[in-house]
Design a protein around this motif. Structure first.
Motif: not given
Length: 93
Positions: A1-22
């Motif tokens: 699965m590509d990153l865009r699809t994965y992030l769009r599958a659940e609200r807030g995933r992109a922000a959570e990933l950004a926090r996780h990675l700094g």
């Protein structure tokens, strides 16, 4: 699965990933929309954070076989057990 699809599958995933990675949410968006490539050191972290749903081969399609030659041995991209320590060492500036 590509990153865009994965992030769009659940609200807030992109922000959570950004926090996780700094990194900034803008950086994650640039990766997801392919405006900027995912740095080598972040790809294993993203793969692990997504529990293998977004494999390194998808994040870096042009050079994954050079950066991680061991991945040629796997047919599907499961999350590594040692992804975090490897990626942490790679991302240290």
């Amino acid at each position: 699965m590509d990153l865009r699809t994965y992030l769009r599958a659940e609200r807030g995933r992109a922000a959570e990933l950004a926090r996780h990675l700094g990194v900034t949410p803008t950086t994650v968006n640039e990766w997801a929309t392919l405006r900027k490539p995912v740095r080598e050191c972040y790809a294993p972290l993203i793969e692990g954070w997504s529990h293998g749903a977004v494999p390194r081969e998808v994040l870096r399609p042009l050079d994954w076989h050079i950066v991680w030659p061991e991945l040629r041995l796997r047919s599907v991209a499961p999350a590594d057990t040692c992804w975090q320590s490897l990626a942490a060492a790679c991302c240290i500036q």
